[in-house]
Write a protein that holds these residues in place. Structure first.
Motif, PDB file in Angstrom:
ATOM      1  N   GLY A   1       0.161  -2.802  -3.180  1.00  0.00           N
ATOM      2  CA  GLY A   1       1.189  -1.775  -3.248  1.00  0.00           C
ATOM      3  C   GLY A   1       2.561  -2.167  -2.756  1.00  0.00           C
ATOM      4  N   CYS A   2       2.739  -3.416  -2.336  1.00  0.00           N
ATOM      5  CA  CYS A   2       4.077  -3.868  -1.947  1.00  0.00           C
ATOM      6  C   CYS A   2       4.970  -3.942  -3.187  1.00  0.00           C
ATOM      7  N   THR A   3       6.252  -3.795  -2.980  1.00  0.00           N
ATOM      8  CA  THR A   3       7.202  -3.856  -4.085  1.00  0.00           C
ATOM      9  C   THR A   3       7.176  -5.228  -4.740  1.00  0.00           C
ATOM     10  N   ILE A   4       7.087  -5.236  -6.064  1.00  0.00           N
ATOM     11  CA  ILE A   4       7.065  -6.479  -6.831  1.00  0.00           C
ATOM     12  C   ILE A   4       8.489  -6.757  -7.310  1.00  0.00           C
ATOM     13  N   PRO A   5       9.065  -7.906  -6.941  1.00  0.00           N
ATOM     14  CA  PRO A   5      10.423  -8.229  -7.387  1.00  0.00           C
ATOM     15  C   PRO A   5      10.507  -8.314  -8.914  1.00  0.00           C
ATOM     16  N   ALA A   6      11.664  -7.982  -9.447  1.00  0.00           N
ATOM     17  CA  ALA A   6      11.876  -7.973 -10.896  1.00  0.00           C
ATOM     18  C   ALA A   6      11.511  -9.317 -11.536  1.00  0.00           C
TER      19      ALA A   6
END
Length: 89
Positions: free
Chosen positions: A55-60
């Motif tokens: 659930g951590c933010t995935i970089p673009a």
């Protein structure tokens, strides 16, 4: 004015959905224990990939490489709606 608590919880729902879908694609294409292979293919350490699935933010840049590598439809990846895989023409 938008309530920051509700927008934060909505964002958490979006991130959790994305995490579930990237995990689903990984299991489909790489198998239950294929995380290290997928992580290598998208150019991140395996532990980092586990964080994304958690659930951590995935970089673009990573999500774009994931889409390119797995041929996952971006709309499905973000919403869970429509066709999961396919190439754009």
């Amino acid at each position: 004015m938008m309530d920051s608590t509700s927008s934060r919880s909505e964002w958490q729902v979006v991130k959790a959905g994305l995490a579930c879908r990237v995990r689903e694609v990984r299991e489909d294409l790489y198998g239950e224990h294929g995380g290290p292979l997928l992580a290598e293919d998208v150019g991140v350490p395996f532990r980092t990939w586990l964080n994304y699935e958690g659930g951590c933010t995935i970089p673009a840049q990573v999500i774009l490489k994931f889409i390119e590598t797995t041929q996952t439809h971006p709309h499905w990846l973000l919403t869970g709606e429509g066709t999961k895989y396919g190439t754009s023409t």
